[in-house]
Design an enzyme around this catalytic site. Structure first.
Site, short mmCIF file in Angstrom:
data_model
loop_
_atom_site.label_atom_id
_atom_site.label_comp_id
_atom_site.label_asym_id
_atom_site.label_seq_id
_atom_site.Cartn_x
_atom_site.Cartn_y
_atom_site.Cartn_z
N ASP A 147 0.85 -1.20 0.00
CA ASP A 147 0.00 0.00 0.00
C ASP A 147 0.88 1.25 0.00
OD1 ASP A 147 -2.91 1.16 0.74
OD2 ASP A 147 -1.38 2.27 1.85
N TYR A 189 3.34 9.74 -0.49
CA TYR A 189 4.41 9.09 0.28
C TYR A 189 5.76 9.29 -0.42
CZ TYR A 189 0.48 6.51 2.44
OH TYR A 189 -0.71 6.15 3.06
N LYS A 221 -2.66 6.01 -4.40
CA LYS A 221 -3.74 6.96 -4.10
C LYS A 221 -3.47 8.31 -4.74
CE LYS A 221 -3.60 4.76 0.46
NZ LYS A 221 -2.23 4.58 0.92
N1 NAP Z 1 -5.17 6.38 3.60
C1 NAP Z 1 -4.61 7.08 4.55
O1 NAP Z 1 -4.93 8.26 4.77
C2 NAP Z 1 -3.58 6.44 5.42
C3 NAP Z 1 -3.15 7.07 6.59
C4 NAP Z 1 -2.21 6.44 7.39
C5 NAP Z 1 -1.71 5.22 7.01
N2 NAP Z 1 -2.10 4.62 5.83
C6 NAP Z 1 -1.54 3.32 5.39
O2 NAP Z 1 -1.56 2.40 6.48
C7 NAP Z 1 -0.24 1.92 6.72
C8 NAP Z 1 -0.04 1.57 8.18
O3 NAP Z 1 -0.32 2.66 9.05
P1 NAP Z 1 0.84 3.51 9.78
O4 NAP Z 1 1.98 3.61 8.88
O5 NAP Z 1 0.21 4.75 10.31
O6 NAP Z 1 1.26 2.68 11.05
P2 NAP Z 1 1.06 1.27 11.76
O7 NAP Z 1 1.21 0.17 10.79
O8 NAP Z 1 -0.15 1.34 12.59
O9 NAP Z 1 2.35 1.32 12.74
C9 NAP Z 1 3.65 1.46 12.21
C10 NAP Z 1 4.62 1.68 13.35
O10 NAP Z 1 4.63 0.54 14.19
C11 NAP Z 1 5.97 0.04 14.30
N3 NAP Z 1 5.89 -1.43 14.26
C12 NAP Z 1 5.40 -2.19 13.28
N4 NAP Z 1 5.46 -3.48 13.61
C13 NAP Z 1 6.01 -3.54 14.82
C14 NAP Z 1 6.34 -4.63 15.68
N5 NAP Z 1 6.08 -5.88 15.34
N6 NAP Z 1 6.91 -4.32 16.88
C15 NAP Z 1 7.16 -3.04 17.24
N7 NAP Z 1 6.87 -1.98 16.46
C16 NAP Z 1 6.30 -2.24 15.25
C17 NAP Z 1 6.71 0.57 13.11
O11 NAP Z 1 8.09 0.76 13.42
P3 NAP Z 1 9.26 -0.14 12.76
O12 NAP Z 1 9.40 0.34 11.35
O13 NAP Z 1 10.41 0.15 13.63
O14 NAP Z 1 8.81 -1.58 12.82
C18 NAP Z 1 6.03 1.92 12.89
O15 NAP Z 1 6.60 2.90 13.72
C19 NAP Z 1 0.62 3.10 6.24
O16 NAP Z 1 1.97 2.76 6.12
C20 NAP Z 1 -0.09 3.46 4.96
O17 NAP Z 1 0.24 2.54 3.94
C21 NAP Z 1 -3.05 5.22 5.06
#
Ligand code: NAP
Length: 276
Positions: A49, A54, A79
């Site tokens: 995704d 990004y 997107k």
């Molecule tokens: N459509 C939208 O408006 C929108 C908005 C936000 C996000 N998104 C999408 O959703 C995806 C996920 O959301 P997000 O990026 O906000 O965050 P998330 O997946 O909820 O959390 C990511 C964070 O968690 C840490 N993490 C992941 N696995 C871990 C583990 N097993 N143990 C400890 N820490 C862990 C990562 O650090 P490390 O790298 O150190 O593991 C990172 O800091 C995004 O990347 C994006 O593709 C879309």
């Protein structure tokens, strides 16, 4: 049912969409995103995704080519950013994204935010991309029920997906029920609360019973609820462990405990009140 890393959910146009993928928000273009995407593909992730905003579509495309994984074996989402919303500008933004990714057709193209006064025109362009076969499915992100109702008044093609912030502190039950009724598949973004829930005591305690981490509990809760989920990590060990959720099952009591954590708390912006 999402019971393995390769399982899919059928979208309202019949397209199978994987239940699990890697998110790459905030992951730097170049080496960092290439490493993340290659690690995920090597671990069997079937979906990536990304988004124009990004600024890492080039690296995502490079990683796809380097991985040797066949194009048809990986589901790519990107997107259209808010500044590019509108009819012609969306078509142009799509072409730019495809060029950067190095692909002809995307699996899922999403409107990133419900930009007021723009998203209906944008949707017309999305419909054209779908009809032209350039996007296998089209959808939205960050649409509340009232945004969807408004869009549906004029839409010829229903959005296949609403990608929304969703995690144990923001369980989004009313919007999930609305989407289910309308045949719109829900995809959870920030499924780990953007990292903010990694050490949540209740989630950790539940995980201990199964020999799993809080992250694995949150992701398992998603898939047991048939919610598509896209955790982000740049660390190979986390990428591998986040996908290791298909060998245990949360009990109904534990599901209830996680459901009870909801406090409608957002880590990101509210789609009714954003200024970008
Ligand atoms: N459509 C939208 O408006 C929108 C908005 C936000 C996000 N998104 C999408 O959703 C995806 C996920 O959301 P997000 O990026 O906000 O965050 P998330 O997946 O909820 O959390 C990511 C964070 O968690 C840490 N993490 C992941 N696995 C871990 C583990 N097993 N143990 C400890 N820490 C862990 C990562 O650090 P490390 O790298 O150190 O593991 C990172 O800091 C995004 O990347 C994006 O593709 C879309």
């Amino acid at each position: 049912m999402i019971q393995s890393l390769k399982d899919t959910v059928k979208l309202n146009n019949g397209l199978p969409m994987p239940g699990f993928g890697l998110g790459v928000w905030k992951v730097k273009d170049g080496e960092e995103v290439i490493h993340s995407v290659r690690s995920a593909l090597a671990a069997g992730y079937p979906m990536i995704d990304t988004a124009a905003i990004y600024r890492n579509e080039t690296g995502v495309g490079e990683a796809l080519r380097q991985s040797g994984v066949k194009r048809d074996d990986v589901f790519i989402t990107t997107k259209v950013w808010n500044a590019d919303q509108g009819y012609e500008s969306t078509l142009a933004a799509f072409d730019t994204s495809m060029k950067k990714l190095g692909i002809e057709t995307v699996d899922l193209y999403l409107i990133h935010w419900p930009t007021a006064g723009k998203y209906k025109e944008t949707w017309k362009a999305m419909e054209k991309l779908y009809k032209d076969g350039r996007a296998r499915a089209i959808g939205v992100c960050n649409f509340h029920e009232h945004h969807l109702e408004d869009l549906l008044q004029d839409a010829e093609i229903k959005p296949a997906v609403d990608q929304i912030e969703l995690h144990p502190l923001l369980s989004q039950v009313p919007l999930r029920n609305y989407c289910y009724k309308e045949g719109i598949t829900v995809e959870a973004y920030s499924p780990l609360g953007s990292g903010g829930l990694i050490n949540h005591p209740t989630l950790k305690a539940i995980g201990e019973k199964y020999g799993k981490t809080a992250a694995q509990v949150m992701l398992r809760w998603d898939v047991q609820n048939e919610i598509i989920t896209i955790p982000r990590s740049t660390q190979e060990a986390h990428i591998i462990s986040n996908a290791d959720i298909f060998n245990f099952e949360l009990s109904p009591e534990d599901i209830d405990k996680i459901d009870a954590l909801n406090e409608d708390k957002r880590f990101g912006a509210d789609p009714d009140n954003f200024n970008f």
